[in-house]
Every structure is written in C-alpha cells, then in structure tokens.
Scaffold this active site. Sequence first.
Site, PDB file in Angstrom:
ATOM      1  N   CYS A   2       0.813  -1.218   0.000  1.00  0.00           N
ATOM      2  CA  CYS A   2       0.000   0.000   0.000  1.00  0.00           C
ATOM      3  C   CYS A   2       0.846   1.267   0.000  1.00  0.00           C
ATOM      4  O   CYS A   2       1.958   1.274   0.527  1.00  0.00           O
ATOM      5  CB  CYS A   2      -0.872   0.027   1.247  1.00  0.00           C
ATOM      6  SG  CYS A   2      -1.825  -1.459   1.489  1.00  0.00           S
ATOM      7  N   ARG A  27       4.708   0.552  -6.076  1.00  0.00           N
ATOM      8  CA  ARG A  27       4.739  -0.283  -4.880  1.00  0.00           C
ATOM      9  C   ARG A  27       3.836  -1.504  -5.027  1.00  0.00           C
ATOM     10  O   ARG A  27       3.961  -2.456  -4.261  1.00  0.00           O
ATOM     11  CB  ARG A  27       4.294   0.539  -3.667  1.00  0.00           C
ATOM     12  CG  ARG A  27       5.234   1.671  -3.327  1.00  0.00           C
ATOM     13  CD  ARG A  27       4.633   2.575  -2.296  1.00  0.00           C
ATOM     14  NE  ARG A  27       4.528   1.952  -0.995  1.00  0.00           N
ATOM     15  CZ  ARG A  27       5.483   1.967  -0.070  1.00  0.00           C
ATOM     16  NH1 ARG A  27       6.612   2.569  -0.317  1.00  0.00           N
ATOM     17  NH2 ARG A  27       5.305   1.383   1.097  1.00  0.00           N
ATOM     18  N   TRP A  75      -2.994  -2.637  -1.568  1.00  0.00           N
ATOM     19  CA  TRP A  75      -2.619  -3.995  -1.979  1.00  0.00           C
ATOM     20  C   TRP A  75      -3.349  -4.912  -1.011  1.00  0.00           C
ATOM     21  O   TRP A  75      -3.034  -4.946   0.185  1.00  0.00           O
ATOM     22  CB  TRP A  75      -1.109  -4.151  -1.881  1.00  0.00           C
ATOM     23  CG  TRP A  75      -0.562  -5.407  -2.473  1.00  0.00           C
ATOM     24  CD1 TRP A  75      -0.249  -5.639  -3.776  1.00  0.00           C
ATOM     25  CD2 TRP A  75      -0.214  -6.614  -1.772  1.00  0.00           C
ATOM     26  NE1 TRP A  75       0.260  -6.907  -3.934  1.00  0.00           N
ATOM     27  CE2 TRP A  75       0.284  -7.531  -2.714  1.00  0.00           C
ATOM     28  CE3 TRP A  75      -0.283  -7.009  -0.439  1.00  0.00           C
ATOM     29  CZ2 TRP A  75       0.719  -8.808  -2.378  1.00  0.00           C
ATOM     30  CZ3 TRP A  75       0.137  -8.285  -0.097  1.00  0.00           C
ATOM     31  CH2 TRP A  75       0.638  -9.165  -1.068  1.00  0.00           C
ATOM     32  N   ASN A 101      -1.391   1.614   6.009  1.00  0.00           N
ATOM     33  CA  ASN A 101      -0.486   0.641   5.401  1.00  0.00           C
ATOM     34  C   ASN A 101      -0.037  -0.272   6.532  1.00  0.00           C
ATOM     35  O   ASN A 101       0.382   0.213   7.572  1.00  0.00           O
ATOM     36  CB  ASN A 101       0.708   1.395   4.787  1.00  0.00           C
ATOM     37  CG  ASN A 101       1.705   0.471   4.138  1.00  0.00           C
ATOM     38  OD1 ASN A 101       1.469  -0.736   4.065  1.00  0.00           O
ATOM     39  ND2 ASN A 101       2.799   1.022   3.647  1.00  0.00           N
ATOM     40  N   GLY A 102      -0.128  -1.593   6.350  1.00  0.00           N
ATOM     41  CA  GLY A 102       0.266  -2.522   7.414  1.00  0.00           C
ATOM     42  C   GLY A 102      -0.876  -3.477   7.719  1.00  0.00           C
ATOM     43  O   GLY A 102      -1.811  -3.620   6.916  1.00  0.00           O
ATOM     44  N   GLU A 481      17.976 -16.287  -9.978  1.00  0.00           N
ATOM     45  CA  GLU A 481      17.560 -14.903 -10.253  1.00  0.00           C
ATOM     46  C   GLU A 481      16.984 -14.780 -11.671  1.00  0.00           C
ATOM     47  O   GLU A 481      15.972 -14.116 -11.890  1.00  0.00           O
ATOM     48  CB  GLU A 481      18.755 -13.957 -10.053  1.00  0.00           C
ATOM     49  CG  GLU A 481      18.490 -12.499 -10.336  1.00  0.00           C
ATOM     50  CD  GLU A 481      17.386 -11.866  -9.477  1.00  0.00           C
ATOM     51  OE1 GLU A 481      16.891 -12.527  -8.543  1.00  0.00           O
ATOM     52  OE2 GLU A 481      17.010 -10.726  -9.772  1.00  0.00           O
ATOM     53  N   LYS A 485      13.215 -13.504 -12.355  1.00  0.00           N
ATOM     54  CA  LYS A 485      12.993 -12.302 -13.161  1.00  0.00           C
ATOM     55  C   LYS A 485      11.997 -12.620 -14.268  1.00  0.00           C
ATOM     56  O   LYS A 485      11.067 -11.873 -14.513  1.00  0.00           O
ATOM     57  CB  LYS A 485      14.344 -11.886 -13.744  1.00  0.00           C
ATOM     58  CG  LYS A 485      14.669 -10.481 -13.922  1.00  0.00           C
ATOM     59  CD  LYS A 485      15.010  -9.637 -12.745  1.00  0.00           C
ATOM     60  CE  LYS A 485      14.116  -9.746 -11.555  1.00  0.00           C
ATOM     61  NZ  LYS A 485      14.669  -9.298 -10.316  1.00  0.00           N
ATOM     62  N   GLU A 488       8.305 -13.476 -12.889  1.00  0.00           N
ATOM     63  CA  GLU A 488       7.536 -12.418 -12.234  1.00  0.00           C
ATOM     64  C   GLU A 488       7.007 -11.379 -13.218  1.00  0.00           C
ATOM     65  O   GLU A 488       5.949 -10.817 -12.995  1.00  0.00           O
ATOM     66  CB  GLU A 488       8.315 -11.760 -11.088  1.00  0.00           C
ATOM     67  CG  GLU A 488       9.511 -10.940 -11.504  1.00  0.00           C
ATOM     68  CD  GLU A 488      10.241 -10.311 -10.316  1.00  0.00           C
ATOM     69  OE1 GLU A 488       9.606  -9.996  -9.305  1.00  0.00           O
ATOM     70  OE2 GLU A 488      11.472 -10.128 -10.425  1.00  0.00           O
ATOM     71  N   HIS A 504      17.530 -35.855 -11.183  1.00  0.00           N
ATOM     72  CA  HIS A 504      16.907 -36.521 -10.033  1.00  0.00           C
ATOM     73  C   HIS A 504      15.413 -36.238  -9.978  1.00  0.00           C
ATOM     74  O   HIS A 504      14.796 -36.367  -8.924  1.00  0.00           O
ATOM     75  CB  HIS A 504      17.605 -36.088  -8.733  1.00  0.00           C
ATOM     76  CG  HIS A 504      19.038 -36.503  -8.701  1.00  0.00           C
ATOM     77  ND1 HIS A 504      19.429 -37.808  -8.521  1.00  0.00           N
ATOM     78  CD2 HIS A 504      20.179 -35.802  -8.898  1.00  0.00           C
ATOM     79  CE1 HIS A 504      20.743 -37.883  -8.576  1.00  0.00           C
ATOM     80  NE2 HIS A 504      21.230 -36.672  -8.826  1.00  0.00           N
ATOM     81  N   LYS A 602       6.263  -3.704  -4.500  1.00  0.00           N
ATOM     82  CA  LYS A 602       7.685  -3.386  -4.446  1.00  0.00           C
ATOM     83  C   LYS A 602       8.236  -3.530  -3.033  1.00  0.00           C
ATOM     84  O   LYS A 602       9.323  -4.036  -2.827  1.00  0.00           O
ATOM     85  CB  LYS A 602       7.879  -1.952  -4.947  1.00  0.00           C
ATOM     86  CG  LYS A 602       9.327  -1.481  -4.962  1.00  0.00           C
ATOM     87  CD  LYS A 602      10.119  -2.222  -6.012  1.00  0.00           C
ATOM     88  CE  LYS A 602      11.571  -1.814  -6.071  1.00  0.00           C
ATOM     89  NZ  LYS A 602      12.378  -2.839  -6.767  1.00  0.00           N
TER      90      LYS A 602
END
Length: 607
Positions: A2, A27, A75, A101-102, A481, A485, A488, A504, A602
């Site tokens: 948020c 964000r 969010w 926010n939280g 990574e 990348k 996402e 395996h 973010k």
Amino acid sequence: MCGIVGYIGYEQAGPFLLDGLEKLEYRGYDSAGVCLNNGSELVVKKAKGKLEVLKKMTENGSTLSGTVGIGHTRWATHGEPSDVNAHPHLSESGRFAVVHNGIIENYQQLKEYLTAKGIEFRSMTDTEVIAQLIEYYYKGNLIDTVIKVLGKLEGSYALGVISKENPDEIIAVRKESPLIIGLGENENFIASDVTAILSKTRTIYRLENNEIAILNRDGVKIINTDKDEVIKQTETVEWDVSAAEKGGYEHFMFKEIMEQPKAIRDTISPRINNGRVILDEIKLTPEEIKQFNRINIIACGSAYHVGVVAKYIFEKMLRIPVEADLASEFRYRDPIINDKVLTIVISQSGETADTKEAMKEAQRRGSHVISIVNVVGSAIAIESDDVIYTWAGPETSVATTKAYSTQLAVIYLIALYFGDILGTIVSDEYSALVEKLEQLPDKVTEILDNKEKIQYLASKYFNSKDIFFIGRNIDYALSLEGSLKLKEISYIHSEAYAAGELKHGTISLIEQGTPVIALVTHEELIGKIVSNIEEVKTRGAEVMCIACDDHPEIANIAQTVFIPKVCDMLLPSLAVVPLQLFAYYVASLKGCDIDKPRNLAKSVTVE
Ligand code: F6R
C-alpha cells in the site's frame, strides 16, 4: 504494498494527491482512493483497479474540492480488491477518514467489540476498525483519541487521519510501516516514500515507531504517545527527480537495467581508495571479525539470491561456513545463532517485514548485524548494527535489477575487506581483484551495448509455456535470479535447477522444444555443465547458453550469448545482465505490465 499520500496547504489537494498516488504505483496495488475535506464534509472517491479509473472519475483530481486530503493505493490483505474495501475508510457517521499501510492483527476482536456496540461495518478490511474506533472514542480532542486508539491496536501501521471536525489538520502515525513527512512553504505532506512528494519538497522528517505527526498548513509538530514533543532533525533528499522518472524509456525496468554501470560505480568508487577497500560503515574491529565462526545471510526474493551468490563467494574466499536463509523461514525455525555468528541482512527497500523481523531475531540471539540496504533511513538500515548503503538511487520497477547488482557489488567489497583481515586473500590477488572490481561498470556497459542478440533470442521464446534455467555453483545462484525475473514479469512458468540435480526428477519435464537457459560461466565446472546440456538436448530441449568470451566453442553446442571474461568472483554481475534483458524483452513482447506485474508489490511490508 500500500501507498499513502496526504496534503494540507492552500492549494487544491486533489491533483497533487492523484499525482502522488501515481508516483507510488510502483509499490503494487489493486485499488486506489482519496478523501478530501471540502469545508463541510469528508468526500471519498475510490475504485478497484488501476489508478486510471480514479483519475477518470475525478478528472485527475480537478473535480475534488478541498485543500486537505489523504490518498491511498491498496494492496489487498483483508478482503478482496473492491471499491468498498479500497481506502480511505470512513467512520460510521463519516466524520473521520483513515488510510493505512500494514496489518492490524487484532482487528477481528476489535470489530466484534464495536459490532456488539451497534456499529455497522461496510468493508472486510482491518483498517475500517481504526476509523470506527476513532469515532467511538472521540470526545472532542482528535490527538487524545488517536493516542487512545493506538493503545488498542496490535500489528503494524502507517496511518493518515483527517476529520470533519478538524479541517486544518492531518494526523500521521507510524509503527513498523514506513511514513515520511514532507515540509513545504505553507503546505505539508505525508507519504509512504519520498518519490510521492519530490515534486514539492526535498525536506523531510522520517517518522520513527510510535511517533505522531500533527500537520497544519503552516507547520508540523511531532509528539510521542505521552504527548511529549519530539525534536527531530530534518533530512534533505538528494535524489534527482529525474532518477525517479522514466527519462524517455518505455519502462522503469529497462531504464534501471541501463543504469547499472552507474549504480555499481556509485556503490564501489567511494569505498576504494588507493587500491584498498575502505568499509568505514563496519564498526567491528579486525579482532572481532576474526572471532566469527559462521556468516548467516538473511533476505527475501532477489535479495536472497544475492545471498546465495554470496555464500559461494564467501566460502571460497574467506573459508568460513555461510548459510543463506530465506527470512520468512529463518524467523520461525528457532535458528542456531549466537554472538559468534555474523548476520548479513540484504534488502533494497529496508522495509521488508520478514527480513526486518528475522534481523531482530538474530539480534536477540546476540548476532551482530550488517545490513546492505538501498533506501536511506529505512527501518532495517536504522535498526541494524552497521549499514552499508547501496547507492543505486530510487528503484521503481517492481522487478529489481540495479539494486540486485549493487547488492552484489557490496558483497565483493565485504569479501575483499574480510579476506584481507582474515588473511585468506593474499596481497597480489587482492590488488588484482580490486583493479578488476573497478573495471566492472565498463564490462556491464559492454554487455548492454550488445543487447540485440538477447532481444532476438527473446523473440524466439516469448511464446513458451515453461522455461528452465540451469547452472552449477555461482551459475546456479544466478539461474535462481534469471528464473525469478522471467516468471515475475512475463508470467511464463519457470524453474531454476542446479544442473547436476536435474536428472533426479525435473528432467522428466523436458520435452521436444522446451527452452533451457544454461549458465556456463563457472570455469571449474564447464565440462560438467556441458554434459548436463547434452542430457537435456538429447531429450529435445532447445538450449541457450550464457558463456564467457574465452570459450567460443560453447557456440558449437547451443546458441550462446557471450559476456566478457572476468575473474570468477565478479562474473555474476555480468552474467545476470543478459538474464534481466531476456526477461524484459520476453515480457515486452508478450505485452505485459512490466513495471507493475500482477499481484506483486515493491515493498513487502506484511509478512
Ligand atoms: C524481485 C524482487 C523481490 C525483492 C524482495 C525483497 O524482482 O524485487 O523478490 O527482492 O521482495 O525486497 P527487498 O530487497 O526490498 O527486501
């Protein structure tokens, strides 16, 4: 996560609130809203979906009257993304409005308590309880009421509160979620981060836990929960406004990929003097450094992937055992940590909830914490024992690139600094490594100048359903990574595998035409990874390699992107660049919302 923005001044607040919310879009969010005091009542406009919807609804804020207001990008955590769950939330009579926010962990109990008193809730959110509690306890003094309500809340929050009763005031509070106060001429601001207010001011206060800011048009007072005034130093934000804008690039991600040579140079250069690495930020004495028998690295996501690279580098160069841990796992597994273990915490935002709590867990158990953080003054930076800032500048794209690269740069600096003290890097090797480290930004530029081949390969694979990444040793850490990348931002399913582990189990997924990206940079294991490439090719895989230019023969095995050869320690900084570009081009060809991938945020301030 948020984003909060707020304005009090003499101008119309609406256009600024909308602009500020746009700056906070990166964000991650799924609805947006604003609330203004128009002189006689609080007016809320909010909508599910992109900010564009709210902008259209309010003609970019121009149809909203009032010179004091709060805005929010949400969010979703409690309650689906919807108009009604979007912030701001009003109290039952509409006299108080809150953005948050939280997470309020005890919201259910509070909601039940208020419901039993006959208060009707409109939304499914935890935030609405705050607005309702304020109204429930209000006896004519908003500050006293907010302080009383804070005493009832458990969890984390950054709050912006306005009321119909107090049209000349915004109240802002912070506990565990970031919030800054911007100071202007006859106008003041609140925001989740500086990007939202940079167009107006560079002078800020960073609120600390349990500080309450009272904003009027002509000033800001900060108090604690005992109502004692807190005297704080202002900070001047050095960030260039253009650094937080796209500057002609189509996407922030691409701009940030291209900024990597500068970001790496800015991170390294101030810390190298006459061929020596100077890390004044580390307050440990050489004797204390020699006492450590383990290094523990804690982070999330891409920052964790830097930790995995660091494990290989530190173990090889420092001959000390290293564990790289996911913060969300570390904090709940009763970790074996004590004062003989050095903890390194890595975070771009410095606000990631799991990383921050894991850091505190390590500190509680006696471990000294060095943090590697990009956002100056963020919670992790402040609360760690030592902080080494990455000087990447603002990173706006949700998918990290330049922060990842600068975190790696700090890992090299630490390896050299510790290696010198521990005597595990001899003087000739040390000098050669420092010299190569200083050349690193130019090598990254070389790769960026030759990006067409990667663009071409992306055009071959952008329709794939699955793409696998394989590597050994540091190449494996990098493949993690590369895979993250890609998935996402392009939404293509992808997995990263240690090349030797593939057979395996996962090799059963390889079929005719499955793309496999093989990292072939780790000199000692080239023979081994080449065998693994043959194994997948035999089963139909279409392989693309990333290899160093001193091994041209790799091109005979598969189509290959070459990167300049540097020493093993520094190769990750080069090999990651084609992986970032590949993900970017694939997502671009698929028409994805690259800077704001679905469901992602973010700054992940909830656990
Ligand atoms: C991926 C990405 C995330 C972050 C992770 C940690 O591109 O950006 O995986 O690396 O959320 O965030 P910070 O570094 O802010 O702690």
